[in-house]
Design a protein around this motif. Structure first.
Motif, PDB file in Angstrom:
ATOM      1  N   ARG A 120       0.824  -1.205   0.000  1.00  0.00           N
ATOM      2  CA  ARG A 120       0.000   0.000   0.000  1.00  0.00           C
ATOM      3  C   ARG A 120       0.864   1.263   0.000  1.00  0.00           C
ATOM      4  O   ARG A 120       2.021   1.236   0.443  1.00  0.00           O
ATOM      5  CB  ARG A 120      -0.967  -0.012   1.169  1.00  0.00           C
ATOM      6  N   GLU A 121       0.298   2.351  -0.498  1.00  0.00           N
ATOM      7  CA  GLU A 121       1.051   3.590  -0.707  1.00  0.00           C
ATOM      8  C   GLU A 121       1.073   4.498   0.512  1.00  0.00           C
ATOM      9  O   GLU A 121       1.493   5.646   0.419  1.00  0.00           O
ATOM     10  CB  GLU A 121       0.464   4.344  -1.905  1.00  0.00           C
ATOM     11  N   TYR A 122       0.620   4.036   1.653  1.00  0.00           N
ATOM     12  CA  TYR A 122       0.617   4.819   2.880  1.00  0.00           C
ATOM     13  C   TYR A 122       0.989   3.901   4.032  1.00  0.00           C
ATOM     14  O   TYR A 122       0.801   2.686   3.962  1.00  0.00           O
ATOM     15  CB  TYR A 122      -0.763   5.444   3.131  1.00  0.00           C
ATOM     16  N   LYS A 123       1.530   4.481   5.097  1.00  0.00           N
ATOM     17  CA  LYS A 123       1.930   3.686   6.255  1.00  0.00           C
ATOM     18  C   LYS A 123       0.787   3.479   7.237  1.00  0.00           C
ATOM     19  O   LYS A 123       0.636   2.407   7.810  1.00  0.00           O
ATOM     20  CB  LYS A 123       3.109   4.367   6.967  1.00  0.00           C
ATOM     21  N   GLN A 149      -3.391   4.691   8.774  1.00  0.00           N
ATOM     22  CA  GLN A 149      -4.713   5.222   8.441  1.00  0.00           C
ATOM     23  C   GLN A 149      -4.701   6.750   8.474  1.00  0.00           C
ATOM     24  O   GLN A 149      -5.325   7.408   7.632  1.00  0.00           O
ATOM     25  CB  GLN A 149      -5.757   4.693   9.438  1.00  0.00           C
ATOM     26  N   ALA A 190      -2.992   8.144   5.355  1.00  0.00           N
ATOM     27  CA  ALA A 190      -3.897   8.024   4.214  1.00  0.00           C
ATOM     28  C   ALA A 190      -4.968   9.111   4.247  1.00  0.00           C
ATOM     29  O   ALA A 190      -5.261   9.741   3.225  1.00  0.00           O
ATOM     30  CB  ALA A 190      -4.543   6.638   4.212  1.00  0.00           C
ATOM     31  N   ILE A 239      -6.885   9.673   0.938  1.00  0.00           N
ATOM     32  CA  ILE A 239      -7.076   8.294   0.481  1.00  0.00           C
ATOM     33  C   ILE A 239      -8.072   7.593   1.398  1.00  0.00           C
ATOM     34  O   ILE A 239      -7.841   7.495   2.610  1.00  0.00           O
ATOM     35  CB  ILE A 239      -5.747   7.525   0.475  1.00  0.00           C
ATOM     36  N   THR A 267      -9.274   4.357   2.750  1.00  0.00           N
ATOM     37  CA  THR A 267      -8.731   3.000   2.848  1.00  0.00           C
ATOM     38  C   THR A 267      -9.860   1.978   2.931  1.00  0.00           C
ATOM     39  O   THR A 267     -11.010   2.312   3.238  1.00  0.00           O
ATOM     40  CB  THR A 267      -7.856   2.858   4.099  1.00  0.00           C
ATOM     41  N   VAL A 279      -1.242  -3.759  10.219  1.00  0.00           N
ATOM     42  CA  VAL A 279      -1.143  -4.352   8.882  1.00  0.00           C
ATOM     43  C   VAL A 279      -1.046  -5.873   8.940  1.00  0.00           C
ATOM     44  O   VAL A 279      -1.368  -6.553   7.958  1.00  0.00           O
ATOM     45  CB  VAL A 279       0.079  -3.776   8.125  1.00  0.00           C
TER      46      VAL A 279
END
Length: 437
Positions: A2-5, A7, A10, A15, A17, A49
């Motif tokens: 995923r492009e973010y670490k 929530q 994001a 974004i 999620t 994650v």
């Protein structure tokens, strides 16, 4: 990948999620609105994650009040099978979070099984596990050792961790200066206080807080800022130690948000009813609107064996006044590790408190089931009532333990049931008792 670490990262980037979509659907909220709340830190979605079995939940402003169930083994009670039964019970009755507070031996075997199968959020207190995990005495543990345990829990998939970073030297000074009847009743807080006093060092979670945040950010773990100086009796509530730590927690909240780490702030354990609302407002003000997680509060100190009730009273007031997350308390509080029956009583009491608060807060759809229950009672539809009840099994058991002669009544009122009488009159029927067979 995923492009973010996290929530929060994001949300700040706009974004939405998968976890936000899940929470928005559960809360009947537009995902865009939820995204704004997560970006501001007013809502947290604890979702490691590595917790692949998670059904995401949101905690915070405008959302339903969530409850947490504490469990775990101790040196005197080491049966993991029983603890897993408690997990299953918690999920059955709708608890959104489970904290594994095991403090004996190698606890990660149980925790890994819990994370692998449980859809609820999983929380831990790494400080509890440090001695067993590291196999060292308290005085031998170094600051870096504590961080190793935090990383181990994060890698395993824990969604939120209680980190007692606020009990620094300034807070300890306030605590010592004022004095207390119960001193420190937080297990993690007492261990850190002892470590600080014995080593002469600063609280390692405060001193190395940035390193803690880096670990949490890597796995998207929400930090639950622990209240090490929470009051352990009503006379200690809202004292200098508690408030001094709360001020520190407010600063730690902003530091976490700056690194895109989600935050919850933990609150008082024992408190008279007339102080609760003010404490909720104070926390929200000092901690910048971060979600508030409270243990109780217990509104009196003289009800051992019934503390699920003293907690539910305080929890309902707290949540109606702004708290977002209630930690359940069982009848065994202050007495022993709770058994299965205790856990059930604690869960039900906490669910009642949370639901009652949601009605008071006018959370969307909070009254829906109550309206359906009123309709079922008007129609004297017992099966529907049992389906709607928080604990339908117990309700049915009570009803059938003394069955009425007429199923359209109960054994308390019989044919003099007020609902039956009024329904008959409104239907144009005559109400008779002596002549009825």
């Amino acid at each position: 990948m995923r492009e973010y670490k996290t929530q929060m990262e994001a949300a700040k980037r706009g974004i939405i999620t998968p976890e936000m979509k899940t929470v928005a659907e559960k809360e009947c909220m537009e995902p865009e609105k939820l995204l704004e709340l997560v970006a501001k830190g007013q809502v947290a979605i604890p979702a490691n994650v590595n917790h692949t079995s998670l059904s995401a939940e949101g905690i915070g402003s405008g959302l339903k009040t969530k409850i947490n169930v504490n469990l775990g083994i101790s040196g005197d009670c080491k049966n993991y099978d029983v603890e897993m039964q408690k997990v299953n019970m918690a999920v059955k009755f709708g608890a959104e979070a489970i904290m594994d507070l095991s403090n004996y031996g190698k606890t990660n075997t149980f925790r890994r099984a819990l994370i692998k199968t449980c859809p609820a959020m999983i929380g831990t207190v790494p400080m509890y596990d440090a001695i067993g995990y590291l196999e060292k005495d308290l005085l031998e543990i170094t600051a870096k050792d504590f961080l190793r345990v935090v990383r181990a829990h994060a890698e395993e998939g824990v969604d939120f961790m209680t980190i007692h970073a606020g009990i620094n030297r300034r807070c300890v000074e306030a605590f010592r200066r004022e004095g207390r009847k119960m001193n420190i009743v937080s297990r993690g807080g007492s261990l850190l206080f002892a470590w600080m006093e014995m080593t002469g060092n600063e609280n390692p979670f405060f001193e190395y807080y940035d390193e803690v945040l880096e670990i949490l950010r890597e796995f998207d773990v929400t930090v639950s800022l622990g209240d090490a100086l929470r009051p352990g009796c009503i006379d200690d509530a809202t004292d200098a130690g508690q408030i001094a730590e709360l001020i520190e927690l407010g600063n730690l909240t902003k530091r976490a948000w700056d690194k895109d780490v989600q935050v919850m702030v933990e609150g008082p354990g024992h408190m008279a009813m007339d102080e609760i609302a003010a404490n909720m407002k104070l926390q929200k003000r000092l901690c910048h609107g971060a979600p508030f997680y409270v243990l109780g509060p217990l509104v009196t100190d003289i009800a051992p064996g019934y503390d699920h009730i003293t907690s539910a009273i305080g929890g309902a007031i707290a949540a109606a006044s702004g708290a977002d997350f209630l930690c359940y308390v069982t009848p065994a509080e202050h007495l022993r590790l709770p058994d299965l029956a205790d856990v059930k009583e604690g869960i039900i009491a906490s669910k009642i408190a949370a639901h009652a608060a949601d009605i008071a807060k006018k959370i969307p759809h909070a009254r829906d089931l109550d309206k359906e229950m009123a309709k079922a009672r008007h129609e004297v539809d017992w099966d529907k009532m049992f389906d709607l009840a928080i604990d339908g099994e117990k309700a049915r058991e009570y009803f059938e333990s003394t069955p009425p002669a007429d199923r359209h009544t109960c054994s308390m009122c019989g044919k003099m049931c007020a609902v039956r009488t009024t329904n008959m009159i409104l239907e144009g029927k005559k109400v008779e008792f002596c002549s009825e067979k």
